[in-house]
Design a protein around this motif. Structure first.
Motif, PDB file in Angstrom:
ATOM      1  N   ARG A  41      -3.917  -3.011   1.579  1.00  0.00           N
ATOM      2  CA  ARG A  41      -3.146  -2.691   0.379  1.00  0.00           C
ATOM      3  C   ARG A  41      -2.933  -3.938  -0.471  1.00  0.00           C
ATOM      4  O   ARG A  41      -1.814  -4.433  -0.587  1.00  0.00           O
ATOM      5  CB  ARG A  41      -1.801  -2.100   0.779  1.00  0.00           C
ATOM      6  CG  ARG A  41      -1.938  -0.789   1.515  1.00  0.00           C
ATOM      7  CD  ARG A  41      -0.632  -0.238   1.958  1.00  0.00           C
ATOM      8  NE  ARG A  41       0.337  -0.320   0.871  1.00  0.00           N
ATOM      9  CZ  ARG A  41       1.614  -0.043   0.986  1.00  0.00           C
ATOM     10  NH1 ARG A  41       2.092   0.337   2.141  1.00  0.00           N
ATOM     11  NH2 ARG A  41       2.437  -0.135  -0.023  1.00  0.00           N
ATOM     12  N   LYS A  43      -2.221  -6.488  -3.466  1.00  0.00           N
ATOM     13  CA  LYS A  43      -1.303  -6.375  -4.596  1.00  0.00           C
ATOM     14  C   LYS A  43      -2.039  -6.141  -5.912  1.00  0.00           C
ATOM     15  O   LYS A  43      -1.524  -5.503  -6.812  1.00  0.00           O
ATOM     16  CB  LYS A  43      -0.450  -7.632  -4.687  1.00  0.00           C
ATOM     17  CG  LYS A  43       0.541  -7.744  -3.573  1.00  0.00           C
ATOM     18  CD  LYS A  43       1.393  -8.966  -3.739  1.00  0.00           C
ATOM     19  CE  LYS A  43       2.492  -8.963  -2.805  1.00  0.00           C
ATOM     20  NZ  LYS A  43       2.793  -9.481  -1.720  1.00  0.00           N
ATOM     21  N   GLU A  44      -3.251  -6.657  -6.022  1.00  0.00           N
ATOM     22  CA  GLU A  44      -3.983  -6.526  -7.276  1.00  0.00           C
ATOM     23  C   GLU A  44      -4.845  -5.265  -7.349  1.00  0.00           C
ATOM     24  O   GLU A  44      -5.642  -5.111  -8.258  1.00  0.00           O
ATOM     25  CB  GLU A  44      -4.850  -7.768  -7.521  1.00  0.00           C
ATOM     26  CG  GLU A  44      -5.876  -8.061  -6.452  1.00  0.00           C
ATOM     27  CD  GLU A  44      -5.327  -8.840  -5.271  1.00  0.00           C
ATOM     28  OE1 GLU A  44      -6.047  -8.923  -4.267  1.00  0.00           O
ATOM     29  OE2 GLU A  44      -4.206  -9.354  -5.313  1.00  0.00           O
ATOM     30  N   ARG A  45      -4.640  -4.347  -6.393  1.00  0.00           N
ATOM     31  CA  ARG A  45      -5.435  -3.119  -6.438  1.00  0.00           C
ATOM     32  C   ARG A  45      -5.055  -2.280  -7.658  1.00  0.00           C
ATOM     33  O   ARG A  45      -3.917  -2.317  -8.123  1.00  0.00           O
ATOM     34  CB  ARG A  45      -5.250  -2.316  -5.155  1.00  0.00           C
ATOM     35  CG  ARG A  45      -3.940  -1.573  -5.071  1.00  0.00           C
ATOM     36  CD  ARG A  45      -3.823  -0.851  -3.725  1.00  0.00           C
ATOM     37  NE  ARG A  45      -2.750   0.087  -3.702  1.00  0.00           N
ATOM     38  CZ  ARG A  45      -1.507  -0.195  -3.358  1.00  0.00           C
ATOM     39  NH1 ARG A  45      -1.199  -1.413  -3.005  1.00  0.00           N
ATOM     40  NH2 ARG A  45      -0.578   0.736  -3.354  1.00  0.00           N
ATOM     41  N   ILE A  46      -6.005  -1.523  -8.134  1.00  0.00           N
ATOM     42  CA  ILE A  46      -5.751  -0.643  -9.272  1.00  0.00           C
ATOM     43  C   ILE A  46      -5.249   0.683  -8.719  1.00  0.00           C
ATOM     44  O   ILE A  46      -5.887   1.297  -7.874  1.00  0.00           O
ATOM     45  CB  ILE A  46      -7.033  -0.425 -10.093  1.00  0.00           C
ATOM     46  CG1 ILE A  46      -7.501  -1.747 -10.684  1.00  0.00           C
ATOM     47  CG2 ILE A  46      -6.796   0.600 -11.183  1.00  0.00           C
ATOM     48  CD1 ILE A  46      -8.820  -1.661 -11.423  1.00  0.00           C
ATOM     49  N   LYS A  47      -4.113   1.106  -9.189  1.00  0.00           N
ATOM     50  CA  LYS A  47      -3.549   2.376  -8.736  1.00  0.00           C
ATOM     51  C   LYS A  47      -4.139   3.502  -9.574  1.00  0.00           C
ATOM     52  O   LYS A  47      -4.435   3.331 -10.757  1.00  0.00           O
ATOM     53  CB  LYS A  47      -2.036   2.336  -8.835  1.00  0.00           C
ATOM     54  CG  LYS A  47      -1.453   1.287  -7.904  1.00  0.00           C
ATOM     55  CD  LYS A  47       0.035   1.223  -7.992  1.00  0.00           C
ATOM     56  CE  LYS A  47       0.552   0.150  -7.055  1.00  0.00           C
ATOM     57  NZ  LYS A  47       1.961  -0.080  -7.195  1.00  0.00           N
ATOM     58  N   LEU A  48      -4.325   4.660  -8.970  1.00  0.00           N
ATOM     59  CA  LEU A  48      -4.992   5.785  -9.610  1.00  0.00           C
ATOM     60  C   LEU A  48      -4.326   6.197 -10.913  1.00  0.00           C
ATOM     61  O   LEU A  48      -4.989   6.396 -11.920  1.00  0.00           O
ATOM     62  CB  LEU A  48      -5.060   6.978  -8.651  1.00  0.00           C
ATOM     63  CG  LEU A  48      -5.753   8.229  -9.192  1.00  0.00           C
ATOM     64  CD1 LEU A  48      -7.191   7.922  -9.575  1.00  0.00           C
ATOM     65  CD2 LEU A  48      -5.712   9.333  -8.171  1.00  0.00           C
ATOM     66  N   GLY A  49      -3.004   6.299 -10.924  1.00  0.00           N
ATOM     67  CA  GLY A  49      -2.299   6.707 -12.139  1.00  0.00           C
ATOM     68  C   GLY A  49      -2.519   5.726 -13.277  1.00  0.00           C
ATOM     69  O   GLY A  49      -2.751   6.118 -14.424  1.00  0.00           O
ATOM     70  N   SER A  50      -2.496   4.437 -12.973  1.00  0.00           N
ATOM     71  CA  SER A  50      -2.729   3.415 -13.992  1.00  0.00           C
ATOM     72  C   SER A  50      -4.156   3.503 -14.522  1.00  0.00           C
ATOM     73  O   SER A  50      -4.394   3.368 -15.728  1.00  0.00           O
ATOM     74  CB  SER A  50      -2.482   2.021 -13.419  1.00  0.00           C
ATOM     75  OG  SER A  50      -1.154   1.907 -12.977  1.00  0.00           O
TER      76      SER A  50
END
Length: 79
Positions: A41, A43-50
């Motif tokens: 996980r 911190k710089e992962r792109i979240k689906l909603g974003s």
């Protein structure tokens, strides 16, 4: 919380983990948890909603204030 058992871990890897944990001032178990958390996980992962919001903006955005047709739809006929 879940637990995880890692079998057949090479001695060299275990020594490296213990040394890394000592440098960070934590237990080997806490160090392994920190490593797994940072990999699984980041911190710089792109979240689906974003990501979906960004795609929507690139496509011209979405007007949520449009007037909607509130009349009831006619049921489908399969005859």
């Amino acid at each position: 919380m879940s637990s995880l058992t890692i079998r057949n871990l090479p001695d060299e890897t275990h020594r490296a983990l213990r040394a890394r944990a000592a440098l960070a001032g934590r237990s080997t178990e806490a160090e392994v948890r920190a490593i797994l958390e940072s990999v699984a996980r980041p911190k710089e992962r792109i979240k689906l909603g974003s990501l979906l919001a960004e795609i929507g903006q690139l496509a011209g955005g979405v007007d949520l204030e449009i007037a909607r047709d509130k009349t009831a739809a006619e049921p489908m006929s399969f005859e």
